[in-house]
Scaffold this motif. Structure first.
Motif, mmCIF file in Angstrom:
data_model
loop_
_atom_site.group_PDB
_atom_site.id
_atom_site.type_symbol
_atom_site.label_atom_id
_atom_site.label_comp_id
_atom_site.label_asym_id
_atom_site.label_seq_id
_atom_site.Cartn_x
_atom_site.Cartn_y
_atom_site.Cartn_z
ATOM 1 N N THR A 15 0.854 -1.183 0.000
ATOM 2 C CA THR A 15 0.000 0.000 0.000
ATOM 3 C C THR A 15 0.887 1.229 0.000
ATOM 4 O O THR A 15 1.961 1.223 0.629
ATOM 5 N N PRO A 16 0.505 2.281 -0.699
ATOM 6 C CA PRO A 16 1.340 3.498 -0.693
ATOM 7 C C PRO A 16 1.359 4.138 0.684
ATOM 8 O O PRO A 16 0.428 3.973 1.476
ATOM 9 N N HIS A 17 2.433 4.854 0.961
ATOM 10 C CA HIS A 17 2.586 5.515 2.246
ATOM 11 C C HIS A 17 1.530 6.593 2.400
ATOM 12 O O HIS A 17 1.209 7.301 1.446
ATOM 13 N N ALA A 18 0.993 6.707 3.613
ATOM 14 C CA ALA A 18 -0.097 7.660 3.850
ATOM 15 C C ALA A 18 0.360 9.101 3.726
ATOM 16 O O ALA A 18 -0.429 9.981 3.363
ATOM 17 N N TRP A 19 1.624 9.353 4.004
ATOM 18 C CA TRP A 19 2.126 10.726 3.996
ATOM 19 C C TRP A 19 3.366 10.807 3.119
ATOM 20 O O TRP A 19 4.164 9.880 3.077
ATOM 21 N N PRO A 20 3.534 11.922 2.433
ATOM 22 C CA PRO A 20 4.765 12.072 1.642
ATOM 23 C C PRO A 20 5.953 12.314 2.554
ATOM 24 O O PRO A 20 5.811 12.777 3.687
ATOM 25 N N ASP A 21 7.143 11.986 2.040
ATOM 26 C CA ASP A 21 8.363 12.284 2.790
ATOM 27 C C ASP A 21 8.658 13.773 2.723
ATOM 28 O O ASP A 21 8.241 14.482 1.798
ATOM 29 N N ILE A 22 9.395 14.244 3.722
ATOM 30 C CA ILE A 22 9.781 15.656 3.791
ATOM 31 C C ILE A 22 11.284 15.753 3.568
ATOM 32 O O ILE A 22 12.056 14.999 4.162
ATOM 33 N N ILE A 23 11.702 16.672 2.709
ATOM 34 C CA ILE A 23 13.119 16.933 2.483
ATOM 35 C C ILE A 23 13.475 18.228 3.187
ATOM 36 O O ILE A 23 12.930 19.290 2.864
ATOM 37 N N ALA A 24 14.383 18.170 4.160
ATOM 38 C CA ALA A 24 14.812 19.359 4.910
ATOM 39 C C ALA A 24 16.325 19.378 4.954
ATOM 40 O O ALA A 24 16.941 18.474 5.525
ATOM 41 N N GLY A 25 16.892 20.389 4.317
ATOM 42 C CA GLY A 25 18.350 20.491 4.300
ATOM 43 C C GLY A 25 19.009 19.323 3.606
ATOM 44 O O GLY A 25 20.106 18.919 3.979
ATOM 45 N N GLY A 26 18.344 18.760 2.620
ATOM 46 C CA GLY A 26 18.903 17.624 1.891
ATOM 47 C C GLY A 26 18.737 16.292 2.594
ATOM 48 O O GLY A 26 19.241 15.281 2.119
ATOM 49 N N VAL A 27 18.019 16.273 3.740
ATOM 50 C CA VAL A 27 17.808 15.052 4.502
ATOM 51 C C VAL A 27 16.351 14.637 4.366
ATOM 52 O O VAL A 27 15.437 15.453 4.521
ATOM 53 N N ARG A 28 16.127 13.348 4.065
ATOM 54 C CA ARG A 28 14.770 12.839 3.925
ATOM 55 C C ARG A 28 14.204 12.471 5.298
ATOM 56 O O ARG A 28 14.784 11.671 6.036
ATOM 57 N N LEU A 29 13.068 13.057 5.632
ATOM 58 C CA LEU A 29 12.372 12.770 6.872
ATOM 59 C C LEU A 29 11.090 12.015 6.544
ATOM 60 O O LEU A 29 10.266 12.489 5.759
ATOM 61 N N THR A 30 10.927 10.839 7.140
ATOM 62 C CA THR A 30 9.768 10.002 6.867
ATOM 63 C C THR A 30 8.780 10.097 8.024
ATOM 64 O O THR A 30 9.152 9.905 9.186
ATOM 65 N N ILE A 31 7.533 10.398 7.691
ATOM 66 C CA ILE A 31 6.482 10.473 8.708
ATOM 67 C C ILE A 31 5.972 9.064 8.973
ATOM 68 O O ILE A 31 5.476 8.382 8.072
ATOM 69 N N MET A 32 6.108 8.623 10.225
ATOM 70 C CA MET A 32 5.697 7.270 10.586
ATOM 71 C C MET A 32 4.385 7.321 11.350
ATOM 72 O O MET A 32 4.228 8.128 12.271
ATOM 73 N N PRO A 33 3.420 6.458 10.986
ATOM 74 C CA PRO A 33 2.163 6.421 11.747
ATOM 75 C C PRO A 33 2.393 5.805 13.123
ATOM 76 O O PRO A 33 3.430 5.179 13.367
ATOM 77 N N PRO A 34 1.429 5.972 14.034
ATOM 78 C CA PRO A 34 1.568 5.327 15.354
ATOM 79 C C PRO A 34 1.681 3.814 15.204
ATOM 80 O O PRO A 34 1.149 3.232 14.256
ATOM 81 N N SER A 35 2.398 3.177 16.150
ATOM 82 C CA SER A 35 2.594 1.729 16.094
ATOM 83 C C SER A 35 1.260 1.016 16.184
ATOM 84 O O SER A 35 0.409 1.353 17.017
ATOM 85 N N ASP A 36 1.073 0.039 15.293
ATOM 86 C CA ASP A 36 -0.144 -0.761 15.319
ATOM 87 C C ASP A 36 -0.033 -1.843 16.385
ATOM 88 O O ASP A 36 1.057 -2.251 16.780
#
Length: 614
Positions: A586-607
């Motif tokens: 399934t596609p990720h619910a949120w897009p990744d964020i690029i800040a200062g050339g670093v990829r930040l991944t938004i993780m959902p709460p633990s299931d």
């Protein structure tokens, strides 16, 4: 008491003496610290001289600070001279036992090295504390075995002094650190830099310690009040502990002892329980005065506690003997054996006290434990002296035992703990590992000899214990890794080239994932992420860390991601689905964020596992 009173009449001289001793100690420690900074100068360049000096300046002044208000100058000077000889001699051994040449890229001499060299400084400080009490009381009463109330008063007074002094010095430095932080808020860094300098920190510490000793010494009523309160509180814990121990021992006849042995820490826990029982019994008995032991519940608890010491110490000795029989001696087992001997002496003495007492619950309750406490104090000093010298150095005994088992054939070479020999065995262990690089034995196979020689060379070439452990725990061949893997779906096989690529990856070479032999079996799941992509592999070890490997355009396997495992390793449904290949994407619910050339991944709460309540 007259000698103590005469010393108390000279409070100004005592205080001045303590200040002078603190300054001399500060100067000595500062000069040693400066000599040990890079580039090192004499005496730091002569470790066999530097370490004894460091130990003498660290410990002996404390004896003077305590003794100057207790006994006359002549016996105190004699005791200090004896202490200097003993501490210097043990300091020489503490340095001489350490292995190999000193690394040139750092400062190896100092308190951290002594403490890191197992136990020298800490245990020596404890031994000096016991010896100082025995010496002071013997001098004051002019006999080898002074009256027990004198022993009790001196020991507990100085014990409380040590605790209060340590707390005072700790709070003193907390205040200085807070002051530095407050000034730093105003961009004033002078105070923060000031307290960081050795020429300030060392004299400040020794003077604070000296003042704390003096204040607690000239106000004995304060110490006695704190002591009485502490002993009263602790004494009420004895009935609680006795009930727990009796319940534990009473359940043993109905249960197997195997769960106890399988814990691998039974001996240590049993010894700690026995030591706590002895401590609480003495909190109840105190100096033996009738008013101290007037509560019947405490006397009952003390008597029963003295009786249950026997099965506790016997079980601890049994557990220790089983471990030694299985694996031989190591440093911790030698130390445990020494503690067991000491506690066994207490146990025997307390049993005799119960047997010889006219009425174990009467006014003369456990009167004979006074003799036991005095004799075991001397036994403790003998044991410490043996452990801190070549007579019974735990490192030497460990190496002698392990090498003896290897030569006798009872220990196969692949089971020999080279890491313990190298890093815990001091100079004896390093020499043993060095000899093993070329050791041969007709009972060993060619593969065993080659592995032993290779591992010995690896251990000697690394200064970092944990890095060496990671290297030795890596599988030596793809076949070794395959033996630890469970591949799913069942019936499929690992793709060609994957194992070699996995072992060559940085993740595996750093001792992570399935390359560590102590991780147990690993799981490899073959999955399809997208119909247009080649199949990928999830590697999941027994620590539940997961990584994803995919093939690039050339067909080479590459580490492409780490899995956010959440709680799935504990979910049977998740494991079953992965093992059968029943997965969807399934596609990720949120897009990744690029800040200062670093990829930040938004993780959902633990299931949570299906059916599990959040």
């Amino acid at each position: 008491m007259a000698a103590t009173a005469r010393a108390a009449d000279r409070v100004p001289n005592v205080f001045l003496t303590r200040l002078v001793v603190a300054l001399i100690q500060a100067v000595g420690l500062y000069l040693l610290a400066e000599a040990a900074t890079k580039p090192m100068v004499w005496p730091a360049t002569v470790p066999e001289l530097f370490t004894p000096l460091l130990m003498v300046f660290s410990l002996v002044p404390l004896l003077i600070l305590l003794g100057v208000g207790q006994i006359a100058r002549r016996p105190l000077a004699l005791w200090v001279l004896v202490a200097i000889v003993i501490v210097a001699g043990l300091g020489y051994h503490a340095e001489a036992r350490l292995p190999g040449p000193v690394p040139a890229d750092g400062n190896p001499h100092g308190l951290s090295r002594l403490i890191g060299g197992h136990f020298d400084l800490v245990y020596l400080a404890g031994g000096l504390f016991i010896a100082h009490i025995l010496v002071v009381d013997a001098v004051l009463e002019r006999r080898w075995r002074p009256a027990y109330p004198r022993h009790f008063d001196t020991a507990w007074k100085q014990g409380m002094q040590a605790i209060l002094v340590a707390v005072f010095v700790g709070v003193f430095w907390l205040i200085l650190s807070l002051g530095g932080g407050l000034f730093a808020l105003l961009k004033i860094t002078f105070f923060e830099r000031l307290i960081a300098h050795d020429w300030f920190a060392i004299p400040a510490t020794t003077l604070a310690l000296s003042c704390a000793v003096h204040v607690t010494d000239v106000q004995p009523a304060l110490i006695r009040g704190v002591r009485a309160l502490a002993l009263t509180l602790f004494s009420w814990l004895l009935p609680v502990l006795v009930v727990i121990v009796v319940g534990f021992l009473g359940s043993l006849p109905f249960l197997s002892l195997q769960p106890l042995w399988h814990t691998h820490f039974a001996a240590g826990l049993l010894l700690m329980t026995a030591a706590l029982l002895i401590f609480l019994i003495n909190c109840c008995y105190q100096d033996g005065a009738a008013e101290r032991t007037s509560v019947a519940a405490k006397r009952w608890a003390g008597t029963v506690g003295a009786l249950v010491l026997l099965p506790l110490v016997a079980l601890a000795a049994w557990a220790l003997g089983l471990r030694v029989g299985q694996y031989g001696w190591n440093v911790s087992r030698v130390m445990a054996a020494a503690v067991t001997i000491g506690l066994a002496a207490y146990t025997l003495g307390y049993l005799i006290a119960i047997i010889r007492a006219p009425n174990p619950l009467g006014p003369a309750w456990l009167r004979r434990l006074e003799v036991t406490n005095h004799l075991t104090a001397h036994l403790a000093l003998i044991l410490l002296l043996a452990l801190l010298t070549p007579v019974a150095d735990p490192a030497r005994l460990m190496v002698a035992d392990q090498m003896g088992r290897l030569r006798a054939g009872t220990l196969p070479p692949e089971k020999l703990d080279l890491i313990a020999l190298r890093y815990d065995g001091a100079r004896w262990g390093q020499k043993a590992v060095s000899d093993l690089r070329a050791a041969t034995d007709s009972r060993w196979s060619a593969a065993q000899q080659m592995t032993l020689h290779t591992n010995a060379a690896t251990v000697l070439s690394n200064e970092n214990r944990y890095q060496t452990q990671a290297i030795l725990q890596q599988p030596r061949s793809p076949a070794d890794l395959i033996r630890t893997l469970k591949f799913y779906p069942v019936g499929r096989t690992l793709p060609p080239g994957f194992v070699d690529a996995y072992l060559a990856s940085d993740h595996a070479r750093n001792g992570n994932g399935c390359t560590a032999a102590d991780r147990g079996p690993c799981n490899a799941f073959l999955i399809t992420l997208r119909p247009d992509l080649p199949e990928a592999i999830i590697m999941q070890d027994s620590d539940f860390s997961g990584v994803l490997y995919q093939q690039d355009e050339a067909g080479a396997w590459q580490l492409t991601g780490h899995l956010d495992l959440g709680s799935w390793p504990g979910c049977a449904a998740v494991r079953d689905a992965l093992q059968k290949g029943l997965i969807t994407t399934t596609p990720h619910a949120w897009p990744d964020i690029i800040a200062g050339g670093v990829r930040l991944t938004i993780m959902p709460p633990s299931d949570h596992c299906p059916g599990e309540r959040p």
